[in-house]
Structure formats: C-alpha cells, structure tokens
Design a protein around this motif. Structure first.
Motif, short mmCIF file in Angstrom:
data_model
loop_
_atom_site.label_atom_id
_atom_site.label_comp_id
_atom_site.label_asym_id
_atom_site.label_seq_id
_atom_site.Cartn_x
_atom_site.Cartn_y
_atom_site.Cartn_z
N ILE A 78 -16.81 -37.27 -49.65
CA ILE A 78 -17.15 -36.18 -50.56
C ILE A 78 -16.57 -36.49 -51.93
N ALA A 79 -17.18 -35.92 -52.97
CA ALA A 79 -16.66 -36.07 -54.32
C ALA A 79 -15.41 -35.20 -54.48
N PRO A 80 -14.51 -35.59 -55.35
CA PRO A 80 -13.34 -34.74 -55.61
C PRO A 80 -13.78 -33.36 -56.12
N TYR A 81 -13.10 -32.33 -55.67
CA TYR A 81 -13.37 -31.00 -56.19
C TYR A 81 -12.92 -30.91 -57.64
N ARG A 82 -13.72 -30.25 -58.45
CA ARG A 82 -13.41 -30.12 -59.88
C ARG A 82 -12.31 -29.09 -60.13
N ASP A 83 -12.32 -28.04 -59.30
CA ASP A 83 -11.39 -26.93 -59.48
C ASP A 83 -11.43 -26.08 -58.22
N LEU A 84 -10.72 -24.95 -58.22
CA LEU A 84 -10.67 -24.11 -57.03
C LEU A 84 -12.02 -23.45 -56.73
N ALA A 85 -12.75 -23.06 -57.77
CA ALA A 85 -14.07 -22.46 -57.54
C ALA A 85 -14.98 -23.45 -56.82
N ASP A 86 -14.90 -24.70 -57.21
CA ASP A 86 -15.69 -25.75 -56.56
C ASP A 86 -15.29 -25.89 -55.11
N ALA A 87 -13.99 -25.86 -54.84
CA ALA A 87 -13.51 -25.99 -53.45
C ALA A 87 -13.96 -24.81 -52.60
N ILE A 88 -13.84 -23.60 -53.12
CA ILE A 88 -14.24 -22.42 -52.35
C ILE A 88 -15.74 -22.41 -52.09
N SER A 89 -16.50 -23.04 -52.99
CA SER A 89 -17.96 -23.08 -52.82
C SER A 89 -18.41 -24.00 -51.71
N SER A 90 -17.49 -24.72 -51.07
CA SER A 90 -17.87 -25.79 -50.14
C SER A 90 -17.85 -25.40 -48.68
N PHE A 91 -17.51 -24.15 -48.35
CA PHE A 91 -17.45 -23.73 -46.96
C PHE A 91 -18.83 -23.77 -46.30
N ALA A 92 -18.83 -23.74 -44.98
CA ALA A 92 -20.08 -23.93 -44.23
C ALA A 92 -21.05 -22.76 -44.38
N ALA A 93 -20.54 -21.54 -44.52
CA ALA A 93 -21.39 -20.36 -44.59
C ALA A 93 -21.10 -19.58 -45.87
N THR A 94 -22.11 -18.90 -46.39
CA THR A 94 -21.96 -18.19 -47.66
C THR A 94 -20.89 -17.11 -47.59
N SER A 95 -20.77 -16.44 -46.45
CA SER A 95 -19.79 -15.35 -46.33
C SER A 95 -18.36 -15.83 -46.44
N CYS A 96 -18.15 -17.12 -46.24
CA CYS A 96 -16.79 -17.67 -46.27
C CYS A 96 -16.28 -17.89 -47.68
N CYS A 97 -17.18 -17.92 -48.66
CA CYS A 97 -16.83 -18.41 -50.00
C CYS A 97 -16.25 -17.31 -50.88
N VAL A 98 -15.13 -16.76 -50.44
CA VAL A 98 -14.48 -15.66 -51.14
C VAL A 98 -13.00 -15.98 -51.30
N GLY A 99 -12.37 -15.34 -52.28
CA GLY A 99 -10.96 -15.58 -52.49
C GLY A 99 -10.29 -14.43 -53.23
N LEU A 100 -8.99 -14.29 -53.00
CA LEU A 100 -8.16 -13.34 -53.72
C LEU A 100 -6.90 -14.05 -54.20
N SER A 101 -6.48 -13.73 -55.42
CA SER A 101 -5.24 -14.27 -55.95
C SER A 101 -4.51 -13.17 -56.71
N LEU A 102 -3.20 -13.15 -56.57
CA LEU A 102 -2.37 -12.11 -57.19
C LEU A 102 -1.33 -12.76 -58.08
N ASP A 103 -1.17 -12.25 -59.30
CA ASP A 103 -0.13 -12.81 -60.16
C ASP A 103 1.07 -11.86 -60.23
N ALA A 104 2.12 -12.31 -60.87
CA ALA A 104 3.37 -11.57 -60.89
C ALA A 104 3.26 -10.25 -61.66
N SER A 105 2.24 -10.13 -62.52
CA SER A 105 2.06 -8.89 -63.28
C SER A 105 1.25 -7.84 -62.54
N GLY A 106 0.78 -8.17 -61.34
CA GLY A 106 0.01 -7.21 -60.56
C GLY A 106 -1.48 -7.29 -60.76
N LYS A 107 -1.97 -8.37 -61.37
CA LYS A 107 -3.41 -8.54 -61.54
C LYS A 107 -3.99 -9.29 -60.34
#
Length: 228
Positions: free
Chosen positions: A143-172
């Motif tokens: 496989i080609a190297p992933y460009r970024d995290l969005a690219d990596a998350i887009s690579s799962f086998a099923a569409t429902s899998c391609c989701v993510g959550l991230s939390l920063d120290a400020s509460g965003k």
C-alpha cells in the motif's frame, strides 16, 4: 467538525437514541445534527469518555480514537442495549508521527498504554505514517504511505468504520467521518470504495459483527477504486 466536549458529553437529547431515531436522523438530519448525535452517542460509552480524557492530557502527535469502539457503541445504542460497551474488543488509536522508526512509535505506544493502564481497556495505538512498512507482511499487499490521519481513517473495509473522535486539552472535540453517518445510522455494512483491505477482511469482519449485531445489513463486496 468541532464541538465542545462537555456539551457533547452532557447532551441528553440523544440518551434514548434507538434504531428508529437513527434512521430518522440518517434520512432528514443535517450533517451537523448527525455529527452531534454520533458524538453524543459515542460519549455515552464510559470507556470512550475515559480513553479520550486520558489521551487529551498527553502531549501526543495528531491523533484520533477511531473505528470499533465508536461505531459499535452506536450499534449498541441502536440495539437498545444498556451496556454500550458490549461486544467491543478494543479501542483503536491512530496517531501520525513523521518519524517512521519503530523506536519512535514504541515511545508513544508505551506512553498511551501507561495513561490508560488502570481503565481495564484494550488500547491499540499505531503510527499511521509507518503502516505501509508492515502492511505487506501482514496482509500480503503493498500500500502507499498514508498522507495523514484522514487518509488512514478512510482506508477501513466498510464505510461505517471510517469515523474518529479526538479531544484536546482545551476541551474541543473533533468529529471526523470520511463518508458521513448515513450507513452507520442505518446499520448498513457497505464496502468502502477507498479501502486498502482485501475482500477477505471485509467478509470476515462482517461475519463476526453480524453475529454480535444481527440487525446489521451486509452489502455485497465491490472492488475499491484505489483513489483516496
């Protein structure tokens, strides 16, 4: 999409989210409403909240909690389960560090595992910048190297899998989805046109998931486009 974590965590409009209301949201909810419902539902799982809060305290490269612990929490809500962690094996943590050495990845892995050691959860941190280095040996495919995290998350086998959550120290809270939430909310397993996974992975995962969540509908395999 950016949300206030405390507001999403304490958003009670989605406390009784079930299969019918999910379908209604999929049919008529705006993308913003769907993202808010997804986040609020995922955060009803105490393990998801705990992991996000622990990771937010660390000085990590860009990261997302992704895949099973999120979409399977939604499936549990749709099934009317009181235990929203039922059937969830682990928590996938994707981070992106341009240093593709194993030593650098190991430092982050150990840091993350230490942070959640008392939670009793299985956390799997992986540097997505170096997946292409070990993927051929594990899955028999270059496989080609992933460009970024969005690219990596887009690579799962099923569409429902391609989701993510991230939390920063400020509460965003950052909510990510490659394909939106319609398939997830409709309990549909659809082959991801952007996946790097072979059909055998899709079929095996679908079989296991449908044993745990029989409400799911599996769509036939379609060869991916190869364009992410």
């Amino acid at each position: 999409m950016l949300l206030d974590y405390a507001a999403a965590r304490d958003h009670h409009d989605f406390d009784r989210l079930d299969a019918r209301t999910l379908r209604d949201l999929a049919a008529s909810g705006s993308p913003e409403e769907q993202a808010a419902a997804f986040a609020a539902t995922a955060l009803r799982n105490p393990s998801v909240r705990d992991v996000l809060e622990r990771l937010a305290e660390l000085d990590l490269p860009e990261w997302y909690l992704t895949a099973g612990s999120l979409f399977q929490t939604v499936w549990n809500a749709a099934a009317g389960r009181t235990d929203l962690a039922a059937g969830i094996r682990d928590h996938d943590l994707f981070f992106f560090d341009p240093d593709t050495s194993w030593d650098a990845e190991d430092v982050v892995i150990k840091k993350c595992l230490a942070a959640v050691a008392d939670l009793g959860v299985e956390l799997e941190p992986r540097n997505q910048a170096r997946v292409h280095l070990w993927y051929p040996e594990k899955w028999g495919k270059e496989i080609a190297p992933y460009r970024d995290l969005a690219d990596a998350i887009s690579s799962f086998a099923a569409t429902s899998c391609c989701v993510g959550l991230s939390l920063d120290a400020s509460g965003k809270l950052t909510v990510h989805s490659t394909h939106g939430f319609v398939d997830l909310f409709n309990l549909v397993l659809r082959p991801n046109p952007l996946t790097v996974a072979p059909q055998a992975v899709y079929d095996a995962k679908a079989e296991r998931w449908m044993q745990e969540w029989p409400q799911l509908t599996k769509l036939p395999w379609v060869e991916p486009t190869g364009c992410r």
